[in-house]
Design a protein around this motif. Sequence first.
Motif, mmCIF file in Angstrom:
data_model
loop_
_atom_site.group_PDB
_atom_site.id
_atom_site.type_symbol
_atom_site.label_atom_id
_atom_site.label_comp_id
_atom_site.label_asym_id
_atom_site.label_seq_id
_atom_site.Cartn_x
_atom_site.Cartn_y
_atom_site.Cartn_z
ATOM 1 N N CYS A 107 39.514 -30.110 -22.668
ATOM 2 C CA CYS A 107 40.071 -28.829 -23.479
ATOM 3 C C CYS A 107 38.893 -28.022 -23.506
ATOM 4 O O CYS A 107 37.755 -28.932 -23.177
ATOM 5 C CB CYS A 107 39.699 -30.200 -25.318
ATOM 6 S SG CYS A 107 38.723 -29.525 -26.947
ATOM 7 N N VAL A 108 39.770 -26.480 -24.155
ATOM 8 C CA VAL A 108 38.067 -25.085 -23.418
ATOM 9 C C VAL A 108 38.059 -25.070 -25.325
ATOM 10 O O VAL A 108 38.478 -24.169 -25.487
ATOM 11 C CB VAL A 108 39.217 -24.787 -23.189
ATOM 12 C CG1 VAL A 108 38.098 -23.714 -22.431
ATOM 13 C CG2 VAL A 108 39.523 -24.911 -21.532
ATOM 14 N N ASN A 109 36.772 -25.556 -24.557
ATOM 15 C CA ASN A 109 36.000 -24.779 -26.319
ATOM 16 C C ASN A 109 35.975 -23.027 -26.275
ATOM 17 O O ASN A 109 35.279 -23.079 -27.317
ATOM 18 C CB ASN A 109 34.792 -24.979 -26.433
ATOM 19 C CG ASN A 109 34.932 -26.708 -26.871
ATOM 20 O OD1 ASN A 109 34.920 -27.720 -26.569
ATOM 21 N ND2 ASN A 109 36.117 -26.848 -27.822
ATOM 22 N N ALA A 110 35.028 -22.451 -25.122
ATOM 23 C CA ALA A 110 34.717 -21.488 -24.980
ATOM 24 C C ALA A 110 34.459 -20.960 -23.004
ATOM 25 O O ALA A 110 34.704 -21.654 -22.610
ATOM 26 C CB ALA A 110 33.075 -20.857 -24.743
ATOM 27 N N PHE A 111 34.582 -19.784 -23.148
ATOM 28 C CA PHE A 111 34.443 -19.562 -21.637
ATOM 29 C C PHE A 111 34.557 -17.939 -21.315
ATOM 30 O O PHE A 111 34.339 -16.930 -22.687
ATOM 31 C CB PHE A 111 36.191 -19.232 -21.102
ATOM 32 C CG PHE A 111 37.341 -18.378 -21.563
ATOM 33 C CD1 PHE A 111 37.206 -17.222 -20.483
ATOM 34 C CD2 PHE A 111 37.698 -18.798 -22.509
ATOM 35 C CE1 PHE A 111 38.751 -16.600 -20.577
ATOM 36 C CE2 PHE A 111 38.690 -17.856 -23.322
ATOM 37 C CZ PHE A 111 39.176 -16.495 -21.774
ATOM 38 N N VAL A 112 34.342 -17.437 -20.595
ATOM 39 C CA VAL A 112 33.851 -16.515 -19.756
ATOM 40 C C VAL A 112 34.102 -15.742 -18.332
ATOM 41 O O VAL A 112 33.875 -17.037 -17.482
ATOM 42 C CB VAL A 112 32.763 -15.522 -20.068
ATOM 43 C CG1 VAL A 112 30.905 -16.254 -18.842
ATOM 44 C CG2 VAL A 112 32.868 -13.862 -19.759
ATOM 45 N N LEU A 113 35.002 -15.090 -17.702
ATOM 46 C CA LEU A 113 35.066 -14.785 -16.268
ATOM 47 C C LEU A 113 34.745 -13.302 -15.691
ATOM 48 O O LEU A 113 35.292 -12.696 -16.571
ATOM 49 C CB LEU A 113 36.575 -15.088 -15.740
ATOM 50 C CG LEU A 113 37.737 -15.948 -16.938
ATOM 51 C CD1 LEU A 113 39.151 -15.566 -16.834
ATOM 52 C CD2 LEU A 113 37.253 -17.059 -16.372
ATOM 53 N N MET A 114 33.917 -13.771 -15.162
ATOM 54 C CA MET A 114 33.103 -12.684 -14.607
ATOM 55 C C MET A 114 33.332 -12.280 -13.379
ATOM 56 O O MET A 114 34.464 -12.929 -12.260
ATOM 57 C CB MET A 114 31.533 -13.051 -14.979
ATOM 58 C CG MET A 114 30.941 -13.387 -15.926
ATOM 59 S SD MET A 114 30.693 -12.148 -17.514
ATOM 60 C CE MET A 114 29.626 -10.792 -16.637
ATOM 61 N N PRO A 115 32.932 -10.727 -12.433
ATOM 62 C CA PRO A 115 33.496 -10.529 -11.233
ATOM 63 C C PRO A 115 33.467 -11.760 -10.634
ATOM 64 O O PRO A 115 34.018 -11.545 -9.430
ATOM 65 C CB PRO A 115 32.529 -9.268 -11.577
ATOM 66 C CG PRO A 115 32.142 -8.736 -12.374
ATOM 67 C CD PRO A 115 31.889 -10.322 -13.499
#
Length: 186
Positions: A56-64
């Motif tokens: 279950c994914v609640n939040a994310f960010v993909l950075m460089p």
Amino acid sequence: MGNSIFETPRNSKMDLDEVYFWTDTIKDWKTLLKNDGFNEIIINQLKWLVDKELICVNAFVLMPNHLHLIWEMLKFNGKEMPNASFNKWTSSQFLKLTRSKYPKLIGDFQETAEDRKHRFWQRDPLAVAITSRQMFEQKMDYIHLNPLQEKWSLASTPEDYKWSSAKFYEEGIDEFGILTHYSERF
């Protein structure tokens, strides 16, 4: 030492049915994820794991050069934890994409270890158990503000950054189909 939630001991182990703030970093902090093709691989694997009801994914960010997730491992993928499946599958797809479109980068990810020829993710990702709604919200704010840091300057507002869950929380838009609102858990 203060009483900050960010002073939690470092741990890379996760248990089922617990929510974690997880950071995974590209080997040697290389900026591999500045290319959308690699980000799409990550999103596709998260979607597959969500669709199989393994995470279950609640939040994310993909950075460089790294990613942050707030997620929960729901059940094993065969004999392994879903985060291990995530790293294995994304690495194999990164290798294919690198060989086909970015062959000059392949040397950056070569390994001399006996068990592998390439490594894309650094060892020992950070896993911090989320123990309260307040802690969740602080970690989520950190995630969503990450692209706005002066060092990165990837967007002018959190919801303007494509590779993040900020738009989901601001506008209710989950363009990737991977998110569950944290209010369902906390």
